[in-house]
Design a protein around this motif. Sequence first.
Motif, PDB file in Angstrom:
ATOM      1  N   ILE A   1      34.093  42.283  35.538  1.00 36.88           N
ATOM      2  CA  ILE A   1      35.531  42.554  35.616  1.00 36.88           C
ATOM      3  C   ILE A   1      35.905  42.985  37.031  1.00 36.88           C
ATOM      4  O   ILE A   1      36.917  42.530  37.589  1.00 36.88           O
ATOM      5  N   ALA A   2      35.092  43.857  37.613  1.00 33.28           N
ATOM      6  CA  ALA A   2      35.352  44.304  38.987  1.00 33.28           C
ATOM      7  C   ALA A   2      35.334  43.118  39.950  1.00 33.28           C
ATOM      8  O   ALA A   2      36.162  43.037  40.868  1.00 33.28           O
ATOM      9  N   ALA A   3      34.400  42.203  39.749  1.00 32.08           N
ATOM     10  CA  ALA A   3      34.328  41.026  40.609  1.00 32.08           C
ATOM     11  C   ALA A   3      35.602  40.192  40.489  1.00 32.08           C
ATOM     12  O   ALA A   3      36.150  39.721  41.498  1.00 32.08           O
ATOM     13  N   ARG A   4      36.105  40.023  39.276  1.00 34.08           N
ATOM     14  CA  ARG A   4      37.335  39.257  39.083  1.00 34.08           C
ATOM     15  C   ARG A   4      38.524  39.962  39.726  1.00 34.08           C
ATOM     16  O   ARG A   4      39.411  39.319  40.281  1.00 34.08           O
ATOM     17  N   LEU A   5      38.552  41.289  39.642  1.00 35.89           N
ATOM     18  CA  LEU A   5      39.626  42.042  40.285  1.00 35.89           C
ATOM     19  C   LEU A   5      39.610  41.851  41.797  1.00 35.89           C
ATOM     20  O   LEU A   5      40.651  41.943  42.457  1.00 35.89           O
TER      21      LEU A   5
END
Length: 243
Positions: free
Chosen positions: A229-233
């Motif tokens: 999720i952090a990577a997508r953000l």
Amino acid sequence: MGANVIMVASGKGGTGKSTVAVLLGAELAARGRRVLLVELDSGLRSVDYIAGVYGKTVYDVEDVLNGRCEAGKAVVESPVYRNLYVISAPYSGGHILPAALRVFVEKVGPVFDTIVLDTAAGMGVPFEAAMGVAHRALLVLTPDPVSIRDGRIVCDALEAGGCPEIRLIINKVPRTLANCGIQSLDECIDTVGAQLIGVVPFSTEIQKAGATGAPLAPAGRPRLALRAIAARLCGQYTPLVIR
């Protein structure tokens, strides 16, 4: 250039919103971001435990917004997660004034890469204040009919309030949905009407992290889900697996 401001919201309590806010903030910090996590849930604080700063805070967000102290005196770096800084909510009472929050975000924005605003459950004053400054909203819900229904109401409020971007996180997802009262996670997405950004599995490890501030195992399913999720953000393409 100011910080990217992310508000974390939920329709009902018990979705794990604050735990997700802290652990996502930690993952963004691990990617080299300087992250400020601001807890807006006055009187029901929990971020200090989850981030490992319990007993280390002297001032809170209300002190800062009301001008009783400079922001720097209220900011505490997490001893668990490097580059994650926390401003806690007050133990009791307190009011989050939208205008004061906007001034605060503008003032500290140049110092941080990301500001995460952990709002109170529902759509009270903290929610309204955060919506006024956020560039993106993360809506956290659990896979059950009540949470989905409330999530739709919150999503509608975010859209009506002009939130630039709304993304959905489905949290505490068990291995089977047989006892959840829904047919599939697609039902969550379709009912709420927000684009999915991640699914976090139900995990006793995350429960422990939320209760004690213990970090997640580096290669465990919960950590990998939050890391994705952090990577997508951060704009990095990461395959999205619903089940």
